[in-house]
Design a protein around this motif. Sequence first.
Motif, PDB file in Angstrom:
ATOM      1  N   SER A 281       9.634   6.304   2.626  1.00  0.00           N
ATOM      2  CA  SER A 281       8.721   7.441   2.496  1.00  0.00           C
ATOM      3  C   SER A 281       8.212   7.871   3.866  1.00  0.00           C
ATOM      4  CB  SER A 281       7.520   7.085   1.617  1.00  0.00           C
ATOM      5  OG  SER A 281       6.706   6.115   2.266  1.00  0.00           O
ATOM      6  N   TYR A 282       7.706   9.101   3.926  1.00  0.00           N
ATOM      7  CA  TYR A 282       7.112   9.559   5.185  1.00  0.00           C
ATOM      8  C   TYR A 282       5.816   8.803   5.458  1.00  0.00           C
ATOM      9  CZ  TYR A 282       4.998  12.344   8.817  1.00  0.00           C
ATOM     10  OH  TYR A 282       4.403  12.724   9.983  1.00  0.00           O
ATOM     11  N   GLU A 283       5.120   8.384   4.409  1.00  0.00           N
ATOM     12  CA  GLU A 283       3.923   7.561   4.590  1.00  0.00           C
ATOM     13  C   GLU A 283       4.273   6.266   5.321  1.00  0.00           C
ATOM     14  OE1 GLU A 283       0.280   5.557   1.971  1.00  0.00           O
ATOM     15  OE2 GLU A 283       2.037   6.393   0.961  1.00  0.00           O
ATOM     16  N   VAL A 288       4.459   2.610  10.125  1.00  0.00           N
ATOM     17  CA  VAL A 288       5.266   1.907  11.123  1.00  0.00           C
ATOM     18  C   VAL A 288       4.881   2.375  12.524  1.00  0.00           C
ATOM     19  CG1 VAL A 288       7.611   1.533  12.008  1.00  0.00           C
ATOM     20  CG2 VAL A 288       7.191   1.480   9.540  1.00  0.00           C
ATOM     21  N   PHE A 289       4.594   3.664  12.676  1.00  0.00           N
ATOM     22  CA  PHE A 289       4.199   4.191  13.976  1.00  0.00           C
ATOM     23  C   PHE A 289       2.879   3.575  14.438  1.00  0.00           C
ATOM     24  CE2 PHE A 289       1.854   7.634  16.298  1.00  0.00           C
ATOM     25  CZ  PHE A 289       2.536   7.482  17.498  1.00  0.00           C
ATOM     26  N   VAL A 290       1.916   3.488  13.546  1.00  0.00           N
ATOM     27  CA  VAL A 290       0.631   2.879  13.891  1.00  0.00           C
ATOM     28  C   VAL A 290       0.838   1.437  14.341  1.00  0.00           C
ATOM     29  CG1 VAL A 290      -1.603   2.131  12.995  1.00  0.00           C
ATOM     30  CG2 VAL A 290      -0.716   4.397  12.392  1.00  0.00           C
ATOM     31  N   GLU A 304      11.098   8.022  17.174  1.00  0.00           N
ATOM     32  CA  GLU A 304      11.693   9.199  16.562  1.00  0.00           C
ATOM     33  C   GLU A 304      11.869   8.984  15.058  1.00  0.00           C
ATOM     34  OE1 GLU A 304      12.928  12.068  18.601  1.00  0.00           O
ATOM     35  OE2 GLU A 304      11.382  11.023  19.769  1.00  0.00           O
ATOM     36  N   PHE A 305      11.673  10.051  14.289  1.00  0.00           N
ATOM     37  CA  PHE A 305      11.949   9.943  12.853  1.00  0.00           C
ATOM     38  C   PHE A 305      12.978  10.995  12.460  1.00  0.00           C
ATOM     39  CE2 PHE A 305       9.574  13.713  11.939  1.00  0.00           C
ATOM     40  CZ  PHE A 305       9.901  14.071  10.637  1.00  0.00           C
ATOM     41  N   PRO A 402      -0.399  18.282  12.763  1.00  0.00           N
ATOM     42  CA  PRO A 402      -1.047  16.984  12.575  1.00  0.00           C
ATOM     43  C   PRO A 402      -0.067  16.022  11.889  1.00  0.00           C
ATOM     44  CG  PRO A 402      -2.511  18.760  11.904  1.00  0.00           C
ATOM     45  CD  PRO A 402      -1.178  19.379  12.154  1.00  0.00           C
ATOM     46  N   LEU A 403      -0.069  14.766  12.284  1.00  0.00           N
ATOM     47  CA  LEU A 403       0.937  13.829  11.780  1.00  0.00           C
ATOM     48  C   LEU A 403       0.978  13.758  10.259  1.00  0.00           C
ATOM     49  CD1 LEU A 403       0.887  10.781  14.238  1.00  0.00           C
ATOM     50  CD2 LEU A 403       2.631  12.538  13.941  1.00  0.00           C
TER      51      LEU A 403
END
Length: 523
Positions: A281-283, A288-290, A304-305, A402-403
Amino acid sequence: MASLAFSTRVSAVARSSARVRAVGVRSYSSKSVPLTAETYASRVQRNESFKKLEEDDVAFFRGVLQDDHGVITDADDLLFYNEDWMRKYRGQSSLVLKPKTTEQISKILAYCNEKKLAVVPQGGNTGLVGGSNPVFDEIVISLSSLNKIRSFDPVSGILKCDSGVILETADQFLAENGYIFPLDLGAKGSCHVGGTVATNAGGLRLLRYGSLHGSVLGLEAVLPDGTIYNSLDSLRKDNTGYDLKQLFIGSEGTIGIITGVSILCPSRPVAFNVAFLAVSSYEAVQKVFVGARRELSEILSAFEFMDGKSQVLTARHLKLDHPIESGEYPFYILIETSGSNKEHDDEKLETFLGNAMEEGLVDDGIIAQDDTQVKSLWSWRESIPEASTIGGGVYKYDVSLPLADLYGLVEEANVKLAKAGIVGLDDESKPVVDAIGYGHVGDGNLHLNVCVREYSKEIEAVLEPFVYEWIQSKKGSISAEHGLGFQKKNYIGYSKSDIEIKMIKEIKNHYDPNGIMNPYKYV
């Protein structure tokens, strides 16, 4: 989630014997590109105050350049400079000039300004918004022959070079001296250093090295009247007056031609690694980025996504099996680390990924084992723009959001296209192949690519101004790193206030009162 051991395989990307998938696509390169002036006749008309080129003008330019190879008038040779690489825009220039010195450019612009001959500065011609191609009969001034490294200070890391130096060439030069260029792009083998500055390109490692507004120390540029502005000797700290170079960074050749760049380059990392992950999911992408920022910290250089559909098209384009072999997933992530101690960095990366797997954020993934595999995994991200044209063309929207809202634009665009009944991945009767999303999570930059089998007003009517209105509703920017060019000139109001637009126009009119610099673009 299935229990998966975190794999270190990178077989599909490294094997030359990977299975080739049959792909049915139309031939694209043979298509004739319609003239921009005809396609957008309702939007733009030639400014009749501009003089039309005459033989006396060409003779003057030949006298300045003193090089027959620096004056191009052959129709076939002109095509490269008239067309953009997406084959969406085509101008009608009958003259390309290839000066070798700043002084030659000064003489050319002074003459053009006096005669009111419109010009278009052009670097590597890798732009995505029609900013570096003529619309009508503007003279193209190519910077490709202005391509020398001027100096490099191995103590401070300050590189000074001509604007026509190819980005990859500059980076290779720096690598020999233990440094790295603070910008990396998929088009690095073709784009020019000056062009990246003129468009304020962001690239793949802005997360680590910041924007060109911070790393460029000084510029040399020729103003429309031939005046040469030079701040190449500027220091990192200089608090005397306005920082004038910032006017040219991102100005897209509208107030002058950048001819030289002084840029601060960081030490080159000696240890690189890449992980390629699949998430559901995008969530999960955001989580994962955090975690990556927290746990990888100083060695995180890119995040990168890519959505699953972008990888389907890329697999068809590369004719390779996807590196994630356990199945297809909604989203993928590429993480790059770079530092000074490979053992230390690899341990941090593996620990982070192990934790992400245990938390159920990552479904599968692979870690590169050598430089070849690092490059192979990067190809699955860097090949997306070219893969987007697999059906015939692509409408590109490079935006900041916004992310939390970043991928929402892709979802909404797909809904609009589906309602219009014009999209089908394998349906040749539909003009749109698919709408895909990918980008730089670290700086909130989404690339919405609407892959098409043909460019048409029907498609544009569905997408515009819908895309820009949606971005405005989220307080985003309609251009994150590609600039405004011809494509987005009329939509700047979705990101800038009336006061901001007024000030931009005042600057343009002050430095270019005759409007000869890259007309019909920007603002």
